[in-house]
Each structure stands twice: as structure tokens, then as C-alpha cells.
Design a protein around this motif. Structure first.
Motif, PDB file in Angstrom:
ATOM      1  N   SER A 254      -9.552  14.221  -5.506  1.00 34.41           N
ATOM      2  CA  SER A 254      -9.642  14.686  -4.123  1.00 34.41           C
ATOM      3  C   SER A 254      -9.542  16.208  -4.128  1.00 34.41           C
ATOM      4  O   SER A 254      -9.028  16.808  -5.088  1.00 34.41           O
TER       5      SER A 254
ATOM      6  N   ARG B 238      -0.315  11.252  -6.201  1.00 32.01           N
ATOM      7  CA  ARG B 238       1.073  11.174  -6.672  1.00 32.01           C
ATOM      8  C   ARG B 238       1.143  10.810  -8.151  1.00 32.01           C
ATOM      9  O   ARG B 238       1.942  11.370  -8.922  1.00 32.01           O
TER      10      ARG B 238
ATOM     11  N   ARG C  59       0.830  -1.191   0.000  1.00 31.76           N
ATOM     12  CA  ARG C  59       0.000   0.000   0.000  1.00 31.76           C
ATOM     13  C   ARG C  59       0.874   1.253   0.000  1.00 31.76           C
ATOM     14  O   ARG C  59       1.959   1.263   0.582  1.00 31.76           O
ATOM     15  N   GLU C  60       0.360   2.274  -0.635  1.00 34.11           N
ATOM     16  CA  GLU C  60       1.040   3.566  -0.711  1.00 34.11           C
ATOM     17  C   GLU C  60       0.021   4.655  -0.438  1.00 34.11           C
ATOM     18  O   GLU C  60      -1.039   4.697  -1.081  1.00 34.11           O
ATOM     19  N   THR C  61       0.316   5.525   0.525  1.00 34.91           N
ATOM     20  CA  THR C  61      -0.610   6.596   0.863  1.00 34.91           C
ATOM     21  C   THR C  61      -0.586   7.672  -0.227  1.00 34.91           C
ATOM     22  O   THR C  61       0.455   7.948  -0.825  1.00 34.91           O
ATOM     23  N   GLN C  62      -1.759   8.235  -0.483  1.00 30.49           N
ATOM     24  CA  GLN C  62      -1.921   9.297  -1.486  1.00 30.49           C
ATOM     25  C   GLN C  62      -1.384   8.856  -2.850  1.00 30.49           C
ATOM     26  O   GLN C  62      -0.714   9.619  -3.559  1.00 30.49           O
TER      27      GLN C  62
ATOM     28  N   ARG D 244     -15.068  10.286   1.249  1.00 24.47           N
ATOM     29  CA  ARG D 244     -13.935  11.165   1.528  1.00 24.47           C
ATOM     30  C   ARG D 244     -14.332  12.220   2.551  1.00 24.47           C
ATOM     31  O   ARG D 244     -15.486  12.650   2.613  1.00 24.47           O
TER      32      ARG D 244
END
Length: 670
Positions: free
Chosen positions: A421, A397, A390-393, A443
Motif C-alpha cells: 500500500s 502491521r 478480521r483485523e484492519t491494516q 485500492r
């Protein structure tokens, strides 16, 4: 008569009521302090009783204080000391009354006589002790209460929300009124003209295709492919040339154009109904399979070391060459679409992804930025994370990486709900760009009144708008129990289509959202990919598909009229790639099989044998006796050995080609 000390104390204690009658009584009080407090209490009680009997209402504060009198603040509501008196002590003097002034005069005479009689024997007068207020008894201890748990402090009352505004869970304040219009909006003012650039005069299909699949890229592939072929085939390997590699790519496009990607390769070169004449005229089927099996894109000796930091190392160099050409040779239109592509692959790969909503479901995922108008693939990036990492944002990016080359150009970016977002929209606004896309209702920036559970009672085709200084959020109900949320930093009003009742944001999103999907469809229609167990080959086939589409987009920009279909463009490209190799094979038909020679007629090429063209039809070919036949055997032959250049008969020679022969001795010597 001498008065006792008790009489003197009583006289002094009864002095206070007399003072209220403005009668001065001069006496020298000499008594104990405790008795003084006790008598003062009784005097105050008697005075209050007298006033009540006379029908007067005089408060304690109206009584004039004299030096030595008790302070009224030490008295309770009844005019007595708090906590000191009792009903018995107050009743002792309740029957005494001061009826007339004679009693007061008698008291004065007695006090004067007692003073004169005791002048000689009396001790020197003492100073009057200072007034010491009585000590009040401490209140009784309160009964012990059972311990109660500590109650949390009540939350501060919420500030009243201004009318027409709501606050989301992340603190964003949304208003139901659009912002005031300004003279000029900074985004969506294009700073670059759309169209091809840096082409260097290229205009034909082959020249435009060579921009993306450049000579430098092909030379890299040739170097590593020949090294791999030599390592696998040994001395039997024949190096590939530039012309042969181009013809190999041309055959891949031809098989994709005829939708033969999943057919057996051998069937294309076998004589019969399923043969492909262009394949037979271009190269041998065995050679095509060899190139397909040994094609390599990097140095295998250093691959293990490079894969420790880059899982995409087996084709990274070639991919970066291709990616740089995408950005260098085209300026996109006013809108870009960012999405994801899945290349079908079920072999072994550490970053293979599973996407159940895609047709292939398993494969290699690529992030792609596509021009929404022309469907030109502008940028792409492989996703090399393993399944489960997993990778945030991640979405924000990816969008930033994809559109970084067009920062500050006033373009719009259209995304789906995976990428959209409010934070990304605000960031792109600072780069003079806008964002339009669907947004998930879970969100934090989405207010509660626009979430799915709050829109069940809304009528169909209804729209609900919310605004900030730079963003617009719209909730549209296309049918019952369905809520569509879109965020836009490009639109700043509540404009809707009067005919379809759809917001303008949704109409714009529908017109620009299909960029990546359109490229996927175009790749699937004429797909040049072959079945392979090596994932670098899958990536290479995808690069060829994208190069063909981009070359077609540039061709249409350069030649808007007459209109050329993609099928016609690919036909021209295939002929340009394979024609040089076909011409070389046509010049030496003696080395080809009979059905291959016949295939040239299907591609419009006529085969001419050079050896027969040199012979004179009237001149008879020279002949001589075979030098290998034993004596007594007279065999004459027209065959000439290529090694020793002597005549040999059919029995003592072997056929190399249609007009090439070799004797037995020369064959043994080799």
C-alpha cells in the motif's frame, strides 16, 4: 370681485407652467394638501402634452425643481404619479391652453385685488404644510404557487486539473513526469554488511545447527518431556538424556532426507528389505515412538491459564528462543521478502486456517521474512486469529513487525499485493527503507485510469507510469485484458528493458519475490515432519526444517569453496547427531538383537564383543554341577547366575543377554 377659494386654488395650480416661462406670480396659497397633489398631477400632464405638440424632447430630469414642486423621482415614464392618475382625470384640462401673456397678467391683477379686499377679515396666515409624498397602493398578492421540493445545491465546479496530473480517490496526486534527480537518495544505502555474525567460532554443520536449536532449548524440551512421560507411563518410563534427544532429532532429519516421512515407523526397525540400518543402530523403534508420543514443550499445569491470553502458549517459549536466534546470528542482504507460509495440519486447532491457493489448503499460517538472496529465514510470526476474525491494516502491521530489526539500514522490502500500500511505502521511507510489490487495483490510492477496466484498449507489452515525490506506480499489460500493477519507492523513473519491454520495477520484483516460496520448496524436499494430531509437534518440525536451512546458509557463507550441496550438508549433520548414541550401543552388542548387530556393518561400524576378547582360546571354561538339580542328577554347566554367582544348568536358568544368566531362585526373589 371677490374670488372664491376654488378660484384661488385653480390659480395656484396653474402657476407651475407659468414658472417655466420665467413669469413670477406672487400668491399666497391657502388650500388643502390633497387638492394640491391632485392639481400638481394635472399640471405636469398638461406640460408634457404641450412639449410634445411643439416637437421638443425634454426629459423630466431637465425640469428645474423649485421649493414645493413634486420630485421627479415620484413620476413614472410618462411624467405622472405612479399608480395615482387615470385617463379621465388627465383629460379635464387637456383643452386649456395658455396662449399669451395677457392671461397671466389678468391672473396677477385678480390675485392682488383679492388679497387687498380680504386683509381685514382674513385670519392670520398659516404655515405651509410640509410635503408628504402620496402612499402607493400595495401590489396585488401573487397567486399561490404549488410547493416544490427543495433542490440540492449544485456542487461547486471542479478545479481544472493541471496538465499531466491525476488525482486518485484518496486525494493522492499522481504525475506522469518523474521527479527531478537529486545528488543522493537516502534509502538503499546499506548500513550493515551482509553475512553471519555472533557465531562464536562455529563452523561445522553440528555447531551451526546448535546455534538455532540451542542447549537451553533442548533442556527445556527435556524437562517437560520427562515430566509428561512420567505422568503417562508411570514407573516404566526411563528419562531421556541430552544425547538421546539429539539422536532422535538426527533420525528425524534422516527420515526426511530419505523422504520417508509418511511411512510406518515399525517398518524401519523390522528386518527385511525396508529396514533402515541407521535407525536400528541408533535406538530401538519402541523408544523412538515413545519419545514422539510424549514430547512436550511447556508446563501442562499452567497451560490453561496461559492460553486465555495466548493461544500459542503450548510452544511459545521454545518458539521465542528460536526466533531470537534467527535475528541475532545473521545480517540479511539488501532485500527482504515478506510472505506467508502454511504448515499442513488437519487436526484440532482453534486458529487453523483455510487457504485454497496453497497446496495443503488447511493448516497453521506463519508470517515470514526471508532474505531474497540467500533464502535465510530472518524472522517469523504465527497467525493465531481464528477463521473469520478480521483485523484492519493487517498487512501493514505484519510488514512492520517483520522488518523492525532492520529499520534505518537502507534495505528494500518485497511484498505481494496483500501487504503493499502507499501508506506502508511512505512509512518505510521514513525508516530509511524502500518497498517494492504488487498492488491491488481496487485500492484508493490507485488512479482510475490505471484500473483494470481502463486498460482494455491498451496494446500488449505497454507500460504506463505515475509518480509522486517518493513513489512510482506502473501499469504493465503482459497480454490482452491483463493488467499488472506494481508500486515502488525504490525506483523513480520510467526505465524499461529494451529487449523484453518490461519495466525495471517488474524485473527487480521477479528477482526478489521468491524468498518465502523458495524456503517452502526447500522444506518440502527434505521434510523431517511426521504425521501427528498435535499442532505443537507440527510447529516443532517446522522449526527443525528452518534451522537446517539456516545452518546450511551460514555454512555456505563460511565455506564458499568447495561447494557443498544441501544433501551432503544434511548427511554430515545427521552423522554428527547420531554418532555418539551409535558408539554407545556398539560397545554393548550383547544387549542387542542379532539383526541389529548386523546393521552396524551397513553404517561402517564393526562390533567387538568384550567378553570373548578377554577369554583365552586355549583355556577351557570352568564348569561345575548345577546346584538346583536334585540328587542323583549330574548336570555340569558353565553358566553362572548373575544374582548368586553359582553354576546353574540350562533347565534351571533364564537367558538375560548373550552372556548373562539368572537362576530360578533369584528370579522368584525379585
Amino acid at each position: 370681485m371677490m374670488k372664491t377659494e376654488r378660484d384661488i386654488q385653480e390659480t395656484s395650480c396653474s402657476m407651475e407652467p407659468v414658472r417655466m416661462l420665467n413669469v413670477e406670480i406672487k400668491t399666497e396659497p391657502e388650500f388643502e394638501v390633497d387638492d394640491y397633489y391632485y392639481e400638481i398631477e394635472n399640471v405636469w400632464h398638461n406640460m408634457k402634452t404641450m412639449l410634445k405638440q411643439d416637437g421638443q424632447t425634454t426629459s423630466t430630469a431637465e425640469i428645474k425643481q423649485e421649493p414645493g414642486n413634486t420630485c421627479p423621482s415620484d413620476l413614472d415614464e410618462d411624467g405622472v404619479f405612479a399608480g395615482e392618475h387615470s385617463d379621465e382625470s388627465s383629460s379635464e384640462f387637456s383643452e386649456e391652453e395658455f396662449s399669451d401673456a395677457s392671461t397671466c397678467e389678468q391672473l396677477e391683477d385678480d390675485s392682488e385685488s383679492s388679497t387687498s379686499d380680504s386683509d381685514e377679515d382674513a385670519p392670520p396666515p398659516r404655515k405651509r404644510p410640509a410635503f408628504i409624498p402620496p402612499k402607493q397602493a400595495p401590489p396585488p398578492p401573487a397567486p399561490a404557487q404549488p410547493a416544490t421540493p427543495a433542490q440540492p445545491k449544485p456542487a461547486a465546479p471542479a478545479q481544472p486539473q493541471p496538465a499531466g496530473q491525476v488525482t486518485s480517490r484518496d486525494g493522492t496526486v499522481w504525475s506522469n513526469q518523474p521527479r527531478a534527480a537529486t545528488k543522493a537518495e537516502p534509502p538503499n544505502i546499506l548500513m550493515q554488511a551482509m553475512g553471519p555474525k555472533n557465531l562464536g567460532g562455529a563452523s561445522s554443520p553440528l555447531e551451526l545447527f546448535s546455534i538455532f536449536i540451542s542447549v537451553t532449548m533442548l533442556q527445556t524440551i527435556l524437562r517437560y518431556t520427562n515430566a509428561e512421560g512420567l505422568a503417562k507411563r508411570g514407573r516404566g518410563w526411563i528419562d531421556i538424556g541430552m544425547m538421546e534427544l539429539r539422536s532422535f532429532i538426527g533420525l528425524l532429519f534422516f527420515l526426511g532426507l530419505t523422504k520417508s516421512g509418511h511411512e510406518r515407523v515399525k517398518s524401519f526397525w523390522q528386518p527385511g528389505f525396508f529396514s533402515r540400518p541407521l535407525c536400528e543402530c541408533t535406538m530401538a523403534g519402541k523408544r523412538f515412538q515413545e519419545i514422539l508420543a510424549v514430547m512436550c514443550f511447556d508446563d501442562k499445569s499452567t497451560r490453561t491459564q496461559r492460553k486465555q491470553t495466548d493461544k500459542f502458549a503450548p510452544i511459545r517459549d521454545v518458539f521465542e528462543m528460536f526466533r531470537s536466534t534467527l535475528i541475532r546470528h545473521f545480517s540479511p542482504s539488501d532485500s527482504l521478502t515478506v510472505g506467508e507460509q502454511l504448515l499442513a495440519f488437519r487436526g484440532r486447532c482453534s486458529f487453523k486456517q483455510y487457504m485454497p491457493k496453497k497446496p495443503a489448503k488447511y493448516g497453521l499460517k506463519f508470517w515470514t521474512a526471508v532474505d531474497s538472496r540467500t533464502h535465510y529465514t530472518y524472522n517469523m510470526q504465527p497467525y493465531v486469529k481464528e477463521q473469520g476474525q478480521r483485523e484492519t491494516q493487517l498487512g501493514a502491521r505484519v510488514v512492520k513487525d517483520m522488518v523492525e530489526p532492520v529499520y534505518g539500514t537502507g534495505r528494500n522490502v518485497t511484498t505481494d499485493n496483500f501487504f503493499t500500500s502507499k501508506a506502508l511505502a511512505d512509512y518505510l521511507w521514513t525508516k530509511n527503507m524502500t518497498l517494492v510489490g504488487m498492488i491491488k487495483d481496487n485500492r484508493k490510492e490507485v488512479p482510475d485510469d490505471m484500473r483494470k477496466g481502463q486498460t482494455r484498449d491498451r496494446p500488449v507489452k505497454s507500460s504506463h507510469f505515475r509518480f509522486t515525490s517518493t513513489n512510482t506506480l506502473v501499469s504493465f499489460v503482459p497480454k490482452q485484458y491483463r493488467n499488472v500493477l506494481l508500486l515502488s519507492s525504490m525506483h523513480h523513473d520510467a526505465t524499461t528493458n529494451p529487449r523484453s519491454k518490461k519495466p525495471e520495477i517488474i524485473d527487480f520484483y521477479n528477482s526478489t519475490k521468491a524468498g518465502v516460496d523458495a524456503v517452502d520448496q526447500m522444506c518440502s524436499v527434505y521434510n523431517c515432519a511426521r504425521t501427528s494430531n498435535r499442532w505443537p509437534m507440527v510447529v516443532f518440525f517446522h522449526l527443525l526444517n528452518c534451522a537446517g536451512i539456516n545452518a546450511y546458509v551460514l555454512f555456505k557463507q563460511l565455506h564458499p569453496r568447495p561447494s557443498t550441496s544441501r544433501h551432503e550438508f544434511l548427511e554430515q549433520l545427521i552423522m554428527a547427531l547420531t554418532l555418539p548414541q551409535v558408539e554407545i550401543r556398539r560397545q554393548h552388542p550383547e544387549r542387542l538383537r542379532i539383526h541389529t548387530v548386523h546393521a552396524f556393518a551397513y553404517v561402517g561400524k564393526k562390533v567387538v564383543y568384550q567378553a570373548r576378547q578377554q577369554q583365552q582360546p586355549t583355556t577351557r571354561a570352568p564348569s561345575a554341577r548345577c546346584r538346583l538339580c536334585p540328587p542323583g542328577v549330574q548336570r555340569r554347566s558353565t553358566r553362572v547366575c548373575m544374582g548368586c554367582e553359582r553354576f546353574v544348568c540350562k533347565q534351571h536358568s533364564t537367558v538375560q543377554t548373550a552372556r548373562s544368566f539368572e537362576c530360578e531362585e533369584c528370579a522368584i526373589g525379585e
